[in-house]
Structure formats: C-alpha cells, structure tokens
Enzyme design. Structure first.
Site, PDB file in Angstrom:
ATOM      1  N   TRP A  67      12.857  44.398 -10.247  1.00  8.63           N
ATOM      2  CA  TRP A  67      13.102  43.409 -11.297  1.00  8.63           C
ATOM      3  C   TRP A  67      13.347  42.014 -10.760  1.00  8.63           C
ATOM      4  O   TRP A  67      13.430  41.067 -11.521  1.00  8.63           O
ATOM      5  CB  TRP A  67      14.291  43.863 -12.156  1.00  8.63           C
ATOM      6  CG  TRP A  67      15.418  44.431 -11.332  1.00  8.63           C
ATOM      7  CD1 TRP A  67      15.653  45.754 -11.086  1.00  8.63           C
ATOM      8  CD2 TRP A  67      16.415  43.710 -10.598  1.00  8.63           C
ATOM      9  NE1 TRP A  67      16.736  45.903 -10.248  1.00  8.63           N
ATOM     10  CE2 TRP A  67      17.229  44.668  -9.932  1.00  8.63           C
ATOM     11  CE3 TRP A  67      16.720  42.366 -10.430  1.00  8.63           C
ATOM     12  CZ2 TRP A  67      18.303  44.317  -9.115  1.00  8.63           C
ATOM     13  CZ3 TRP A  67      17.786  42.003  -9.614  1.00  8.63           C
ATOM     14  CH2 TRP A  67      18.562  42.980  -8.973  1.00  8.63           C
ATOM     15  N   LYS A  87       4.440  51.130 -12.312  1.00  8.87           N
ATOM     16  CA  LYS A  87       5.651  51.432 -13.077  1.00  8.87           C
ATOM     17  C   LYS A  87       6.656  50.326 -12.777  1.00  8.87           C
ATOM     18  O   LYS A  87       7.295  50.305 -11.727  1.00  8.87           O
ATOM     19  CB  LYS A  87       6.237  52.792 -12.668  1.00  8.87           C
ATOM     20  CG  LYS A  87       7.317  53.244 -13.620  1.00  8.87           C
ATOM     21  CD  LYS A  87       8.487  53.944 -12.976  1.00  8.87           C
ATOM     22  CE  LYS A  87       9.480  53.083 -12.322  1.00  8.87           C
ATOM     23  NZ  LYS A  87      10.174  52.074 -13.142  1.00  8.87           N
ATOM     24  N   PRO A  88       6.777  49.360 -13.703  1.00 12.35           N
ATOM     25  CA  PRO A  88       7.699  48.257 -13.439  1.00 12.35           C
ATOM     26  C   PRO A  88       9.139  48.687 -13.658  1.00 12.35           C
ATOM     27  O   PRO A  88       9.404  49.757 -14.219  1.00 12.35           O
ATOM     28  CB  PRO A  88       7.288  47.214 -14.480  1.00 12.35           C
ATOM     29  CG  PRO A  88       6.684  47.985 -15.593  1.00 12.35           C
ATOM     30  CD  PRO A  88       6.107  49.250 -15.010  1.00 12.35           C
ATOM     31  N   ALA A  89      10.074  47.856 -13.238  1.00 15.02           N
ATOM     32  CA  ALA A  89      11.487  48.140 -13.493  1.00 15.02           C
ATOM     33  C   ALA A  89      11.729  48.090 -14.995  1.00 15.02           C
ATOM     34  O   ALA A  89      11.172  47.225 -15.681  1.00 15.02           O
ATOM     35  CB  ALA A  89      12.356  47.108 -12.782  1.00 15.02           C
ATOM     36  N   GLY A 105      12.364  48.150  -3.664  1.00 13.90           N
ATOM     37  CA  GLY A 105      13.630  48.391  -4.357  1.00 13.90           C
ATOM     38  C   GLY A 105      14.695  48.798  -3.352  1.00 13.90           C
ATOM     39  O   GLY A 105      14.638  48.413  -2.177  1.00 13.90           O
ATOM     40  N   GLU A 155       9.299  48.713   0.733  1.00 13.08           N
ATOM     41  CA  GLU A 155       9.951  47.433   1.022  1.00 13.08           C
ATOM     42  C   GLU A 155      11.334  47.547   0.407  1.00 13.08           C
ATOM     43  O   GLU A 155      11.482  47.508  -0.816  1.00 13.08           O
ATOM     44  CB  GLU A 155       9.102  46.319   0.398  1.00 13.08           C
ATOM     45  CG  GLU A 155       9.304  44.998   1.083  1.00 13.08           C
ATOM     46  CD  GLU A 155      10.420  44.232   0.439  1.00 13.08           C
ATOM     47  OE1 GLU A 155      11.547  44.332   0.959  1.00 13.08           O
ATOM     48  OE2 GLU A 155      10.185  43.578  -0.571  1.00 13.08           O
ATOM     49  N   LEU A 156      12.338  47.732   1.277  1.00 21.14           N
ATOM     50  CA  LEU A 156      13.655  48.154   0.775  1.00 21.14           C
ATOM     51  C   LEU A 156      14.691  47.047   0.939  1.00 21.14           C
ATOM     52  O   LEU A 156      14.354  45.880   0.970  1.00 21.14           O
ATOM     53  CB  LEU A 156      14.070  49.437   1.497  1.00 21.14           C
ATOM     54  CG  LEU A 156      13.011  50.556   1.453  1.00 21.14           C
ATOM     55  CD1 LEU A 156      13.448  51.761   2.257  1.00 21.14           C
ATOM     56  CD2 LEU A 156      12.706  50.963   0.015  1.00 21.14           C
ATOM     57  N   CYS A 211      15.815  40.177  -1.398  1.00 21.19           N
ATOM     58  CA  CYS A 211      16.017  41.023  -0.212  1.00 21.19           C
ATOM     59  C   CYS A 211      16.037  40.193   1.074  1.00 21.19           C
ATOM     60  O   CYS A 211      16.456  40.681   2.110  1.00 21.19           O
ATOM     61  CB  CYS A 211      14.967  42.115  -0.152  1.00 21.19           C
ATOM     62  SG  CYS A 211      13.320  41.481  -0.345  1.00 21.19           S
ATOM     63  N   GLU A 243      24.629  45.357   1.212  1.00 24.37           N
ATOM     64  CA  GLU A 243      23.825  44.255   0.672  1.00 24.37           C
ATOM     65  C   GLU A 243      24.500  43.693  -0.581  1.00 24.37           C
ATOM     66  O   GLU A 243      24.955  44.438  -1.443  1.00 24.37           O
ATOM     67  CB  GLU A 243      22.426  44.769   0.325  1.00 24.37           C
ATOM     68  CG  GLU A 243      21.464  43.661  -0.036  1.00 24.37           C
ATOM     69  CD  GLU A 243      20.036  44.152  -0.258  1.00 24.37           C
ATOM     70  OE1 GLU A 243      19.851  45.349  -0.587  1.00 24.37           O
ATOM     71  OE2 GLU A 243      19.108  43.344  -0.112  1.00 24.37           O
TER      72      GLU A 243
END
Ligand code: NAD
Length: 511
Positions: free
Chosen positions: A182, A206-208, A259, A281-282, A315, A412
C-alpha cells in the site's frame, strides 16, 4: 479493524475538523462519475461487480469513500485460467509490439497523472505532490521494461564439444502473480507488471486491501492501451483466500511480492509446494551514517529526505541515523530545526508535508517505539503542530541519544520518527550497521573517498547511497540482502525474474 471500529476510534480522538471530511469522497465521486475507476475487479477482460463488497477508507479521516468487489478463491481460479489462455498469444507477440503496448499504457498514466494522484492520496494518504511523483516513477518502469523486452538477449557459448553450437535462450516463465503493498500502490505494480509483461508473461495482481482503487485505475488504463484480455488482471479481496490458489496452482510459475518480511516468509514457504520462481522485496532497517568530515547541511537535507519521504512509510527509510560523536550535538540541533516546521495534515491539502499512516497498526507501532525509547532514556523532540488529528496521524519526531537496546534500533519503524545514535569509529559503526538481519538500503555521508570505497565494499546491504538519499529509479537493481528479500526489480536484472534460461546444444554439425 473494520470501518465501523475505525470510525469509533476516530470519533473519540478527532477534534472538529470538518474541511477534511468529505475531501477524498468529493474527488472520488467525480472520478466514478467519469468512469475513471470501477468499483469492481478485472478478470478475463470483464469487470465483475462481485457478490460481496469491501470498503475503501480515507486513512486521514476514517471516512468510507468507495467500495470494491471482494473476490474469492473461485474468482482467482478463473483469473489463472484466463492468464494461462492468454499466455500463448502474448509470448508470441514480437517484443517490439509488447513494448509499444507498455509505452502506450505509460503515456496514458502520465496523461492522467492528476486523477491517479488523487486516488493514491485518497486511499494511501501521502501528500499529493508525492503521489504525482509516484505516477512518473511508476510509468518509468513500463517505459524501461518496454525497451528491456527488446534486449532480452540470450548467448552463444564457445563450444567445449567438437562440431557443436551451444546456445542459451531467454524465455518467459509463464503466468506471474504480483502481491503488492500500500505504500507505493501504483509504482510497485508497474515495477512488477512491466517486467513480467515485457518478458512475455501475463500478470495477476493482488493489491493491498487498503489501496485497491489505484490498481483498478491502472487496469482501466491497461485496457485502453490495448493490453489483451487475461494479460493484466486485478483481484481485490482477502489476502490469504486470494493467495492460496496462486500458491497452489502449478500454472502460476512466478511470484513477486513486496511487503513485510513475515508475509514474505509465508509466501516463500507456500510457493515451495510448486517450486515457483520467487522474488521478494521485504522490509528494511536502513543505517544512515554521518561522518564528522561532511557538510552538516548536506547531511541534514539527506536525512530529511531519507526519513520523511512517503511520511516515513518507505522500505528505504533511514531507521538508524548514526552520527559521529564530534558533530552529534550540532547535527541533532540542525535536524530538529528542519523537522520542527513539518506540517501534518490531509494529503489533499496543499501545505501538508506528512500525511496519515495508511494503516492504524503502523501509527500504533510508531507510538510504541517512541514510548519504549523514552522509557529507556531517549530525548523526544517533536515537530510543532497547531492542530491535533485522528489516530492514524503521527507527529514527526526526532529521538536523540538512542541506544542499540531500544526497539527502534532493531524493529522497522515505517513512520516519521527519526532515531539518532552517536558513534565513535568507522569499525564500530560498520559492525553496528551490519548487525541487522535486514539488508536493503544504506546511506553513507563522508568526504573521504577511501572511506566511502571501504565502507561501500564491506557494508551488507543491496543498495548503498554515498552522499545522497536519492538513488532509485527504473535503471537500478532494487533489492535487498539477508531477510530484506530475494531477487531484483527494475534494471536489466528485473526482467530475469520472469524468464527462464534454456540451454540448447546443436551437436553433430561437422559434415
Ligand atoms: P503486509 O506484508 O501484510 O502486506 C503487503 C501485501 O501482502 C498486501 O497486499 C497484503 O494484502 C498481502 N498479505 C498480507 N498477508 C498476507 C498473507 N498471509 N498471504 C498473502 N498475502 C498477504 O504488510 P503490512 O502489514 O501492510 O505492513 C507491515 C509492515 O510491512 C510495514 O510496517 C513495513 O515494515 C512492511 N512493509 C514493507 C513494504 C516495502 O515496501 N517493502 C511495503 C509495505 C509494508
């Protein structure tokens, strides 16, 4: 939290601020009237309304301003069938043709920057100027990959077998799934879909659930650009219900996710059932290291950009700002002065620097980190505000005298809280920077070329900015080391995540 719960919390916390309420709704109603977005889902070239609906909430006010179709597992199975059907024709198109469609799609995005930006701000919360920037950034990935598809070269290997020709070909992997976050609801879709589609793969997005409208608007524009049915599909709904068929179905050959590390781990495990190609990609926990030989103003400007872009929900955000002891006091003073005027507000209001957190859980995490740091001895210096807002807002703050045992030093933040920690030597700060299990981005500010070369070699991060906080864009390989992810997005490497190598040996060529 349901819309009703959110509204109750909000009513309890919100002072009277009527101009904000209805702002997003007025804009969105206008876009709905113009048919710019559909509150539906795009499956196999058809817009379905669905039997059930999900609400979209303005994170600034808690107001429900739109509804979308809630898709289920059966819808996802139909989408996978459609994607698989479309694969044969899409892969056969010349790369140049696929590229032309991607470029048209990018042009349409740019032509509709204002509408897309309003959608992003309404559902995500970021200031409108940042949302506009995201459209250019997002369209850039379509343009980049349009050209990369034409350059997806194979190779010829000097033969070790007499009379043989050894060839390596690059071929599309098959149906790809993109599960997107998001915080960049447009650019994280185009960075994945651009690469996959240029490679010859259909994509299911599949979007947020927090930001479905931006994704659906992209799908509208994709149709208009001539993307064939089944090649770009968007399904909104419960993440677990929708991801199960994607993970289980062997026809879905690639999965790209952005995410949290927790969900990334789950998806990696799920994708193991059918041994998919996975790129992740975290989370990040970027160290931002300032040595005492730098121009303080430059370092402070860099820290402002690295910390407060996307209201901290990034991020790449600087999570540990290490400042060398000799300039620590002066840096904190200048940094606090730069933070003080940051204005918190609704992203659709022109003066806003920091919007709401998109999810209340992120705001709660920020508050918990401040509380923990203060209890352990950190000094909290907050920006000055003349208004108080609802529960999703976090007033930007600087935490000084932060120590390694505070939550913010290892967890984080994903919000506008800047932690500043003193350090003495290069060896010490390198060890502390590398002590994290995250390894996405790092920033180093120094005037010494030798030190910059040494540190950039030894720091365990996938992306390193030397004397700059601005280094992303389509040409660069975006991705992390350690638990920050797998694979790369953007650059010439990004397309490889959606391609398979095929080695072919032509033998017996000697007459
Ligand atoms: P998340 O990982 O829960 O959500 C990201 C995406 O994964 C969304 O599309 C979501 O619907 C989906 N998802 C969630 N649970 C899932 C599941 N079990 N199976 C399949 N899909 C699932 O992230 P979040 O909870 O919204 O944010 C939490 C933290 O994640 C943030 O505070 C931040 O640290 C990190 N984050 C990082 C990025 C990034 O850019 N790397 C983006 C968003 C969030």
């Amino acid at each position: 939290m349901t819309a009703k719960d959110f509204e109750m919390v909000l009513q309890a916390a919100r002072p009277k601020s009527p101009p904000l309420v209805g702002l997003a709704k007025r804009h969105i109603d206008n876009l709905l009237r113009r048919d710019f977005i559909a509150g539906a889902a795009l499956i196999d070239g058809r817009w379905i309304e669905g039997n059930q609906r999900d609400v979209v909430i303005d994170p600034a006010t808690g107001e429900v301003f739109a509804e979308v179709a809630r898709c289920g597992a059966a819808d996802m199975n139909l989408a996978i069938d459609a994607a698989q059907r479309s694969f044969a024709q899409w892969r056969e198109l010349l790369p140049e043709r696929r590229g032309a469609i991607l470029r048209t799609w990018a042009s349409l995005m740019l032509a509709h920057t204002e509408e897309l930006a309003v959608l992003i701000t309404s559902e995500q919360g970021k200031p409108l100027a940042e949302a506009r920037f995201e459209i250019g950034y997002g369209a850039g990935f379509l343009q980049w990959f349009a050209a990369e598809g034409e350059r997806a070269y194979g190779e010829t290997i000097p033969s070790h077998k007499p009379g043989s020709l050894l060839q390596v070909r690059m071929q599309p992997v098959g149906v790809a799934a993109a599960i997107t976050p998001w915080n960049f609801p447009v650019a994280m879709i185009t960075r994945k879909a651009g690469a996959a589609m240029a490679a010859g793969c259909p994509v299911i997005v599949k979007p947020a659930p927090e930001t479905p409208l931006s994704a659906l608007a992209l799908a509208r524009l994709a149709e208009e650009a001539g993307v064939p049915r089944g090649v770009f599909q968007v399904l909104v709904g419960n993440p677990i219900e929708l991801s199960k068929p994607l993970l289980r179905d062997a026809r879905v050959r690639a999965l790209s996710f952005t995410g949290s590390t927790e969900v990334g781990r789950l998806l990696l495990e799920g994708a193991a059932q059918t041994v998919k190609k996975v790129s992740l990609e975290l989370g990040g926990h970027a160290p931002f290291i300032v040595f005492d030989d730098v121009d303080l103003d430059k370092a402070v400007n860099g820290a402002m950009a690295a910390k407060f872009a996307t209201s901290g929900q990034d991020c790449l955000a600087a999570n540990r700002i290490y400042v060398q002891r000799g300039i620590y006091g002066a840096f904190v003073e200048k940094f606090a002065a730069a933070i003080a005027p940051l204005k918190v507000g609704h992203g659709l209001e022109a003066a806003t620097d920091i919007g709401p957190m998109t999810k209340s859980s992120v705001a709660e995490k920020c508050r918990a980190q401040i509380k923990d740091a203060a209890a352990k001895g950190a000094r909290v210096i907050s920006a000055k505000q003349d208004q108080v807002f609802g529960p999703n807002f976090v007033v930007p703050a600087l935490l000084s005298d932060v120590t390694d045992d505070m939550l913010i030093s290892s967890e984080e933040t994903f919000g506008p809280i800047a932690a500043v920690l003193p350090f003495n030597s290069e060896e010490e700060v390198l060890a502390r920077a590398n002590s994290s299990e995250m390894g996405l981005a790092a920033y180093i500010y120094t005037d010494s070329l030798r030190r910059a070369l040494r540190l950039s070699e030894n720091i365990e991060y996938g992306m390193v900015g030397i004397n700059t906080a601005s280094f992303t864009g389509p040409p660069i390989p975006f991705g992390g080391w350690k638990q920050s992810g797998l694979g790369r997005e953007g650059s010439r490497h990004g397309i490889q995540e959606f391609m398979e190598l095929k080695y072919v040996c032509f033998g017996d060529l000697v007459a």
